[in-house]
Design an enzyme around this catalytic site. Structure first.
Site, mmCIF file in Angstrom:
data_model
loop_
_atom_site.group_PDB
_atom_site.id
_atom_site.type_symbol
_atom_site.label_atom_id
_atom_site.label_comp_id
_atom_site.label_asym_id
_atom_site.label_seq_id
_atom_site.Cartn_x
_atom_site.Cartn_y
_atom_site.Cartn_z
ATOM 1 C CB CYS C 16 -3.116 1.972 -9.770
ATOM 2 S SG CYS C 16 -1.499 1.839 -8.989
ATOM 3 C CG ASP C 17 -8.738 2.285 -7.585
ATOM 4 O OD1 ASP C 17 -8.171 3.395 -7.499
ATOM 5 O OD2 ASP C 17 -9.326 1.753 -6.625
ATOM 6 C CG LEU C 18 -11.859 5.056 -10.818
ATOM 7 C CD1 LEU C 18 -12.211 6.255 -9.941
ATOM 8 C CD2 LEU C 18 -13.016 4.726 -11.719
ATOM 9 C CD GLN C 19 -10.474 6.408 -4.691
ATOM 10 O OE1 GLN C 19 -9.817 5.630 -4.018
ATOM 11 N NE2 GLN C 19 -11.531 7.049 -4.206
ATOM 12 N N GLY C 20 -6.033 6.310 -8.762
ATOM 13 C CA GLY C 20 -4.583 6.428 -8.916
ATOM 14 C C GLY C 20 -3.795 5.748 -7.811
#
Lengths: 129, 129, 129, 129
Positions: C16-20
């Site tokens: 998962c990235d910083l956008q969740g």
């Protein structure tokens, strides 16, 4: 269409897989990073957009792989972008620096979610050609 | 110390690098995933903790690489955890399933940030041995 | 077209990235891993093919992203494959397990390099529908 | 010990995880890439070494995480290296460029496999301090 931004990078060995060439998924990383660097060059932070409830998300991506990049290769990632309806469509090519051969040709459709719902965003409208 | 949790996984080919073995950084992924699966087995969601302002972060990690994993290898990732002061210390070994040879021996010190400051967290205290 | 293989996986938090949500490039990993697991189910090793001078490479990929996967989500990755000329075309969908919603729809054109040249491969012909 | 090589990089958003900071495993990527860039600056190709039957592999790694890197951060990765017995020991620090704060302190023990067996390698001896 004319490219309006380019970003130079170099293959990192951990991006190569057991075939000795860059693993395909990394090209998606390369072109994502190029889009974010383009935003950054226009003073837009992808992370700050997210914190403000604005998420640009990829709806569709098409990639044609022409020549594989290998360990040590330098490459230039070029970008054009056009608004089509509610979509921002990015045209992104990657060229190997040593001979400018086409490595990758990609089209990336993105849409904008405002607090989770499809919307439009003036900040992003301003980056289109 | 006795392991209290184990999680079985299989090497994915994209995790191998041009040497034909799993790239070292992926072992950090494997043991992170094992810690999160352990939390999950105790009904704790790492993502929800973050949303609640509680971030478990790694302060220090030591890894000894014994036998490299290759394409197709299955492996078992085992975990023990102890509270030492404000740290949660995870002892994590990975074994190759085919012969149970030791692949990796890791010690991971984690601390807890509550809204960005070092703190303690009862939810996490409850998972220690 | 009917799917002939499926493989179940679970999102790992590091994907998962910083956008969740799962970073898009990881879907390429998921579907690559599914293709290799399919080969493996037919007793073909992608790594061994490479050692034998046979490299299946992706020539073109199209992915439509429908619903994003999040931390903890389980999903089912399904596959169909057809020979079209010298290409092996994989049709790959991913469904979220909790409600079987379509997450990803992908078409992957692959070609075979025999010692670096485009060729055909009986071993791979045998896996097509 | 004095650092003899440095390499500047910038965080790529896909390297950040759902906590909004660079995922720990990426620091291992950063310092691996720095080692390979150092080799490259001395006209040694990691990929060519592998093709020649010489594999430098990590035997042990210790990392202390001080300050997390975030989206957009630029950083400087510094390296020193010493031969100790049959090991090449790399001392690697990462500093955040904006304020030169220490981000990561790592010690990486590597050994050399010649056609799969522990050995020594004059090419690599020449890069030590």
């Amino acid at each position: 269409m004319e490219f309006i931004f380019e970003h130079e990078m170099k293959v990192r060995d951990y991006e190569c897989d057991l075939q000795g060439i860059v693993n395909n998924a990394n090209y998606q990383h390369y072109i994502e990073h190029t889009r974010h660097e383009y935003l950054s060059s226009r003073n837009i932070s992808f992370a700050k957009l997210h914190d403000d409830g604005i998420d640009a998300v990829v709806a569709r991506i098409t990639m044609s792989f022409k020549v594989p990049l290998k360990s040590g290769d330098e490459f230039i990632s070029k970008l054009a972008v056009q608004k089509e309806g509610i979509k921002y469509v990015f045209y992104q090519n990657i060229y190997r620096k040593s001979d400018m051969k086409l490595v990758l040709k990609a089209v990336v459709d993105t849409v904008t979610l405002i607090n989770g719902r499809l919307g439009t965003c003036e900040i992003l409208d301003a980056i289109c050609q």
